[in-house]
Scaffold this active site. Structure first.
Site, PDB file in Angstrom:
ATOM      1  N   GLU A 435       1.047  -1.357   0.156  1.00  0.00           N
ATOM      2  CA  GLU A 435      -0.192   0.037  -0.082  1.00  0.00           C
ATOM      3  C   GLU A 435       0.942   1.269   0.025  1.00  0.00           C
ATOM      4  OE1 GLU A 435      -2.897  -0.031  -0.691  1.00  0.00           O
ATOM      5  OE2 GLU A 435      -3.605  -1.872  -0.437  1.00  0.00           O
TER       6      GLU A 435
HETATM    7  C1  FAD Z   1       2.801  -9.705   0.224  1.00  0.00           C
HETATM    8  C2  FAD Z   1       2.713  -8.629  -0.473  1.00  0.00           C
HETATM    9  C3  FAD Z   1       1.348  -8.272  -0.750  1.00  0.00           C
HETATM   10  C4  FAD Z   1       0.925  -7.238  -1.735  1.00  0.00           C
HETATM   11  N1  FAD Z   1      -0.112  -7.171  -2.140  1.00  0.00           N
HETATM   12  C5  FAD Z   1      -0.554  -6.252  -3.217  1.00  0.00           C
HETATM   13  C6  FAD Z   1      -1.736  -6.199  -3.868  1.00  0.00           C
HETATM   14  O1  FAD Z   1      -2.683  -6.848  -3.457  1.00  0.00           O
HETATM   15  N2  FAD Z   1      -1.772  -5.454  -4.959  1.00  0.00           N
HETATM   16  C7  FAD Z   1      -0.686  -4.798  -5.488  1.00  0.00           C
HETATM   17  O2  FAD Z   1      -1.190  -4.306  -6.727  1.00  0.00           O
HETATM   18  N3  FAD Z   1       0.438  -4.619  -5.086  1.00  0.00           N
HETATM   19  C8  FAD Z   1       0.568  -5.558  -3.929  1.00  0.00           C
HETATM   20  N4  FAD Z   1       1.860  -5.809  -3.506  1.00  0.00           N
HETATM   21  C9  FAD Z   1       2.966  -4.801  -3.936  1.00  0.00           C
HETATM   22  C10 FAD Z   1       3.354  -3.981  -3.034  1.00  0.00           C
HETATM   23  O3  FAD Z   1       2.454  -2.627  -2.909  1.00  0.00           O
HETATM   24  C11 FAD Z   1       4.683  -3.230  -3.511  1.00  0.00           C
HETATM   25  O4  FAD Z   1       5.642  -4.168  -3.375  1.00  0.00           O
HETATM   26  C12 FAD Z   1       5.058  -1.944  -2.939  1.00  0.00           C
HETATM   27  O5  FAD Z   1       4.197  -0.931  -3.542  1.00  0.00           O
HETATM   28  C13 FAD Z   1       6.529  -1.635  -3.397  1.00  0.00           C
HETATM   29  O6  FAD Z   1       6.695  -1.795  -4.757  1.00  0.00           O
HETATM   30  P1  FAD Z   1       8.133  -2.578  -5.196  1.00  0.00           P
HETATM   31  O7  FAD Z   1       7.879  -3.658  -4.552  1.00  0.00           O
HETATM   32  O8  FAD Z   1       8.065  -2.691  -6.866  1.00  0.00           O
HETATM   33  O9  FAD Z   1       9.365  -1.703  -4.860  1.00  0.00           O
HETATM   34  P2  FAD Z   1       9.948  -0.490  -5.573  1.00  0.00           P
HETATM   35  O10 FAD Z   1       9.098   0.428  -5.877  1.00  0.00           O
HETATM   36  O11 FAD Z   1      10.958  -0.869  -6.397  1.00  0.00           O
HETATM   37  O12 FAD Z   1      10.852   0.294  -4.112  1.00  0.00           O
HETATM   38  C14 FAD Z   1      12.111  -0.360  -3.830  1.00  0.00           C
HETATM   39  C15 FAD Z   1      12.549   0.605  -2.903  1.00  0.00           C
HETATM   40  O13 FAD Z   1      12.775   2.186  -3.359  1.00  0.00           O
HETATM   41  C16 FAD Z   1      11.849   3.121  -2.604  1.00  0.00           C
HETATM   42  N5  FAD Z   1      11.355   3.888  -3.468  1.00  0.00           N
HETATM   43  C17 FAD Z   1      10.790   3.475  -4.824  1.00  0.00           C
HETATM   44  N6  FAD Z   1      10.423   4.703  -5.478  1.00  0.00           N
HETATM   45  C18 FAD Z   1      10.361   5.734  -4.312  1.00  0.00           C
HETATM   46  C19 FAD Z   1      10.340   7.226  -4.515  1.00  0.00           C
HETATM   47  N7  FAD Z   1       9.663   7.697  -5.593  1.00  0.00           N
HETATM   48  N8  FAD Z   1      10.642   8.065  -3.402  1.00  0.00           N
HETATM   49  C20 FAD Z   1      11.366   7.298  -2.470  1.00  0.00           C
HETATM   50  N9  FAD Z   1      11.636   5.901  -2.188  1.00  0.00           N
HETATM   51  C21 FAD Z   1      11.329   5.169  -3.289  1.00  0.00           C
HETATM   52  C22 FAD Z   1      10.802   1.996  -1.925  1.00  0.00           C
HETATM   53  O14 FAD Z   1      10.314   2.866  -0.829  1.00  0.00           O
HETATM   54  C23 FAD Z   1      11.891   0.852  -1.476  1.00  0.00           C
HETATM   55  O15 FAD Z   1      12.380   1.206  -0.656  1.00  0.00           O
HETATM   56  C24 FAD Z   1       2.224  -6.590  -2.643  1.00  0.00           C
HETATM   57  C25 FAD Z   1       3.555  -6.556  -2.026  1.00  0.00           C
HETATM   58  C26 FAD Z   1       3.568  -7.719  -1.172  1.00  0.00           C
HETATM   59  C27 FAD Z   1       5.179  -8.180  -0.929  1.00  0.00           C
END
Ligand code: FAD
Length: 592
Positions: A435
């Protein structure tokens, strides 16, 4: 063995004395709600949480959900528990009567939801996601889609999901590449792979209603070219019965650090180019619609921080009362006593208790703003908009810290899985990530909610003004002078840091964003300290009126603890935000 017991006394106190339950019951639309009824609902929910959800929490962790050939079997007991949850009407609780809901105020729902999260966070994710999908459909879909899907979703017979994330699109939704094309009959065909979809496939629901973000062929690039589609697992006939299976499958589910009971699915849409979707609202406006769902979910994920910290605390307290280890410093008898008597174990438990109470108070207060905003009360929408990233970011960061603090109470056995304390720690770890990570919440707070607000800083300044008035009232009670002094210092730190952000944002946004997470924590601590101070004032008044209820004595102690141990961090965070940007950004990339 420790079993979950809902902290009803604190829940009722916060709802009545801080969230203003009586006032909420009097708002238009809440005519059928009363304080007494809310209390009965909480008592029933407490029984369900302890009796049905808590006992299957360990199996959810140790066995988890299993996926074979696209079919998910949920953890032992989950399917039966879900059937009971649905049949007892718990799913329908917060939603409009128009679609079969019970229309409970958000504040009451918040307390009930906390119990689900404490008792079984992995289970609670299922109704949470369904709830978010219901909100998005109710606010933005056509009447036809609402009539067809909402009654079954509100009832809980069908569950809902949100599909944003793709392998290359996580925090950055602009990178979404799933596709949709319009057909002659007005429906759409959706294709693409979504990852990490919570409860994306399951055996508890007759149908699963996926809300999927995708791009149309001629859509503009970036966030302005994303549309939202309703994509059912089974197509729904005009009479509401289930039709053919849609062209979507669960390719696999993830092996994760925690929440093993919640199936996290890789979803593949349109492998046969025939995945039917229905547009929600207008084309290219999907991200805005999805935010309806995400704002709902963000407050609820913040509540996961509260729920998991409460459960971890209860388990640790149970252990601290059982485990005998060593004589106690300062006790001349030399008698060996339970570890609850060691000053540092007291500190660990007070950390958990006081900070969880502060988080709970913030979450219920925020929920009350949702109720007030719905009734059109001035300032409530601005307040909940401001506080949503704080509830999400601050409470989840604390949930992780406190489940670790609680684990420490166990010593070595805390690290051993059989004890169960490790599960809370592992389960809590996702809450600061999904989220929107804490960084994304903090970006929202310093950007849209502060520096780029319509009148920059207006919502924060209104909050600071109200907190300052209350701090004076708290200072008026000599018994609470220590709390008031630290609260005033915390408010001053928040105010000057907000001013610095407002002055710096336009010229040096990178410096502001380098300190945005500390600013979020600073805000959480001060708002938490304010609400604990208000709680202390009520408790002191009750005692002065002659009450001998130990609950009030304990509230004075936890409020004083929070003021003495948490509010001093406000100044440190303020210094970090205003003076730390340069050192955060000092290292040239190759030097990492
Ligand atoms: C168990 C689980 C359940 C989930 N459920 C859902 C779901 O139901 N539906 C759905 O759509 N998604 C879901 N997700 C996905 C989740 O919302 C994402 O993993 C999350 O939004 C982070 O995206 P990412 O993993 O691609 O990390 P990234 O976006 O690649 O981020 C990696 C790091 O970079 C930082 N970062 C990235 N962009 C910025 C920025 N602009 N400013 C500062 N820091 C930044 C982040 O804070 C993080 O530390 C789920 C994930 C998990 C693991």
């Amino acid at each position: 063995m420790s079993t979950y017991t809902a902290p009803l006394r604190d829940m009722q106190f916060v709802l009545k004395e801080i969230a203003g339950l009586e006032e909420i019951c009097a708002l238009p639309g809440n005519e059928e709600m009363s304080v007494d009824l809310a209390e009965s609902i909480l008592e029933e929910a407490a029984k369900f949480a302890s009796g049905v959800l808590d006992p299957i929490n360990r199996g959810g962790d140790t066995v988890g959900s299993v996926c074979k050939d696209g079919v998910v079997t949920t953890a032992p007991g989950f399917k039966d528990a879900y059937a009971l949850f649905r049949d007892n009407g718990w799913n329908a609780m917060p939603f409009d009567a128009e679609y079969g809901g019970q229309g409970l105020p958000a504040a009451v729902t918040m307390a009930v939801n906390e119990m689900w999260k404490s008792a079984n966070m992995a289970f609670a994710l299922c109704p949470m996601l369904t709830g978010g999908a219901i909100e998005a459909i109710a606010h933005h879909a056509s009447d036809e889609l609402k009539q067809k899907y909402l009654p079954k979703m509100v009832e809980g017979t069908w569950t809902g999901t949100m599909n944003l994330t793709e392998p290359a699109a996580g925090s950055d939704l602009a990178a979404i590449s799933s596709k949709a094309k319009k057909m002659d009959d007005g429906t759409y065909r959706v294709s693409g792979t979504k990852i990490f979809i919570t409860w994306g496939e399951n055996d508890v629901a007759e149908n699963i209603v996926h809300l999927v973000l995708a791009r149309l062929p001629d859509a503009p690039p970036g966030l302005k070219g994303i549309s939202l589609f309703l994509v059912p697992k089974f197509l729904v006939n005009d009479d509401g019965s289930l039709g053919a299976r849609n062209d979507l499958i669960c390719a696999s589910i993830e092996h994760k650090l925690g929440i093993h009971g919640s199936p996290t699915a890789v979803m593949s849409y349109g492998e046969k180019d025939n995945c039917v979707g229905y547009l929600i609202g207008e084309e290219n406006k999907g991200v805005g619609y999805m935010f309806t769902m995400m704002n709902h979910a963000r407050v609820n994920v913040g509540l996961e921080g509260v729920g998991i910290a409460e459960r971890a605390y209860q388990h640790a307290l149970w252990y601290a009362r059982e485990r005998v280890q060593g004589a106690i410093i300062g006790d001349k008898s030399g008698e060996k006593k339970t570890i609850l008597h060691h000053p540092d174990v007291r500190r660990l438990l007070m950390e958990c208790k006081a900070r969880t109470e502060a988080m709970r108070t913030l979450a219920y207060y925020a929920a009350a703003q949702i109720d007030k905003a719905k009734a059109g009360i001035d300032g409530a929408q601005a307040r909940i908009d401001l506080l949503t990233p704080v509830v999400k970011g601050w409470s989840t960061e604390q949930g992780v810290e406190l489940s670790s603090t609680a684990l420490q109470v166990f010593g070595g056995v805390g690290f051993v899985e059989e004890t169960g304390a490790a599960q809370y720690y592992r389960d809590s770890r996702i809450t600061t990530i999904y989220e929107g990570t804490t960084a994304i919440q903090a970006n929202d707070l310093v950007g849209r909610k502060l520096a780029r607000e319509k009148v920059p800083g207006a919502a924060m300044k209104a909050l600071i003004a109200e907190m300052s008035t209350d701090a004076e009232a708290i200072a008026g009670n000599a018994q609470l002078a220590g709390i008031a002094a630290n609260l005033k210092a915390g408010i001053a730190a928040l105010n000057s840091t907000a001013d610095w952000i407002l002055a710096t944002y336009a010229t040096d946004p990178a410096a502001v964003h380098a300190g945005s997470v500390p600013f979020l924590k600073l805000t959480g601590i001060v708002v938490g300290g304010w609400l604990m101070g208000k709680s202390a004032l009520v408790a002191a008044q009750r005692i002065a009126e002659g009450s001998s209820d130990g609950y009030y004595t304990a509230k004075l102690a936890t409020a004083a603890y929070f003021a003495a141990h948490q509010l001093p961090f406000a100044a440190a965070y303020a210094a970090e935000v205003t003076g730390g940007g340069a050192s955060t950004l000092a290292l040239a990339e190759p030097l990492f």
